[in-house]
Design a protein around this motif. Structure first.
Motif, short mmCIF file in Angstrom:
data_model
loop_
_atom_site.label_atom_id
_atom_site.label_comp_id
_atom_site.label_asym_id
_atom_site.label_seq_id
_atom_site.Cartn_x
_atom_site.Cartn_y
_atom_site.Cartn_z
N TYR A 256 -9.12 13.97 -9.97
CA TYR A 256 -8.94 14.03 -8.52
C TYR A 256 -9.24 15.40 -7.92
O TYR A 256 -9.83 15.50 -6.84
N GLU A 257 -8.84 16.46 -8.61
CA GLU A 257 -9.12 17.80 -8.07
C GLU A 257 -10.62 18.06 -8.05
O GLU A 257 -11.17 18.53 -7.05
N LEU A 258 -11.30 17.73 -9.15
CA LEU A 258 -12.75 17.92 -9.19
C LEU A 258 -13.42 17.03 -8.15
O LEU A 258 -14.37 17.45 -7.49
N LYS A 259 -12.93 15.81 -7.98
CA LYS A 259 -13.51 14.88 -7.01
C LYS A 259 -13.47 15.48 -5.60
O LYS A 259 -14.43 15.36 -4.84
N GLN A 260 -12.38 16.15 -5.27
CA GLN A 260 -12.27 16.76 -3.95
C GLN A 260 -13.31 17.86 -3.75
O GLN A 260 -13.94 17.94 -2.69
N HIS A 261 -13.51 18.67 -4.79
CA HIS A 261 -14.52 19.73 -4.69
C HIS A 261 -15.92 19.14 -4.60
O HIS A 261 -16.79 19.66 -3.87
N ILE A 262 -16.16 18.05 -5.31
CA ILE A 262 -17.46 17.38 -5.25
C ILE A 262 -17.67 16.81 -3.84
O ILE A 262 -18.76 16.92 -3.27
N LEU A 263 -16.63 16.22 -3.27
CA LEU A 263 -16.72 15.67 -1.92
C LEU A 263 -17.04 16.75 -0.91
O LEU A 263 -17.87 16.56 -0.01
#
Length: 272
Positions: A256-263
């Protein structure tokens, strides 16, 4: 009957016999015969027979450790992985693109029962990374000759390295290599290269050896000035496709943390 036709006939028989090594065959010299033809323009021979047979034999314990090292060294040599390196649009790409599939097979065996030294692993990594930066022919499917798919194949090799090596510095090198492979100005990836490269990224991510800041910095390298030339549009298409693939993969992996940065990276790309 040509040498390739004879090999094709024999490999078809082996395949029909569930890839069992024939009783009168010494597997290692026979593998040399297959490697001699691994750059064939005959897609059935190269892909469905030679590669499939080597994959079965390597991963199913047909070869001794010494022989696996020999196959690895041969595949990484100038006559195989670097054969005709730098050429674009020629048939030499088939030999390079299928030679780079041998190391991940050997590394799969090593992952289960280590037999390569740290020095040998670094040597393999060094040559594969060198190939990443020297390969210029990234065509996927070539009409009449089948798959070359050098980017997808080297992604498999990088993935195998990511699973076998655990050093932070090497992880950063892998991220740089993936960025280089994605950031193409002259070829739009249309054959799933983004998914194969995403495998590399998540093999690194699951080791938890890079900081949040390092991941953010890497993602920032994909954000560049607005496209003003046709070749920039190609680059943007490759980058946006890859970042979207990373996003959905992060969702699947509950990262989830990486997903936010990707978003956030995707918002920047699409907001230009």
């Amino acid at each position: 009957m040509t040498n390739e036709q004879e090999l094709k006939r024999e490999l078809q028989a082996i395949q029909e016999n569930h890839y069992a090594v024939p009783e009168d065959v010494d597997a290692y010299p026979y593998a040399q015969w297959m490697l001699d033809a691994i750059g064939s323009t005959d897609a059935e021979l190269r892909d469905h027979l030679i590669y499939s047979t080597l994959a079965k034999w390597i991963t199913n314990g047909v070869f001794r450790e010494k022989e696996l090292r020999g196959l690895l060294l041969q595949a990484l040599s100038e006559d195989y992985l670097f054969y005709g390196i730098g050429e674009v649009g020629t048939n030499s790409v088939f030999k390079r693109a299928f030679s780079v599939l041998i190391p991940p097979l050997v590394l799969t065996v090593h992952k289960i029962k280590p037999f390569l030294s740290q020095e040998q692993l670094y040597s393999v990594a060094e040559q594969i990374l060198e190939y990443v930066y020297l390969e210029k022919d990234v065509r996927g499917y070539i009409e009449g000759k089948g798959w070359a798919h050098a980017t997808a194949h080297v992604a498999d090799a990088l993935y195998a390295l990511a699973r076998s090596m655990h050093e932070r510095e090497f992880a950063i090198e892998l991220l740089r290599a993936v960025h280089y492979l994605i950031a193409k100005h002259d070829y739009v990836y249309i054959d799933g290269e983004d998914k194969r490269l995403a495998n590399v990224i998540f093999a690194v991510y699951e080791k938890y050896i890079l900081s949040t800041e390092e991941w953010k910095n890497w993602l920032c390298t994909f954000v560049s000035p607005k496209a003003s030339r046709p070749q920039d549009s190609v680059l943007l298409q490759n980058v946006e496709t890859f970042i979207r693939t990373l996003y959905f993969r992060a969702e699947k992996e509950s990262a989830y943390e990486l997903k936010q940065h990707i978003l956030e990276t995707l918002w920047e790309l699409e907001g230009r």
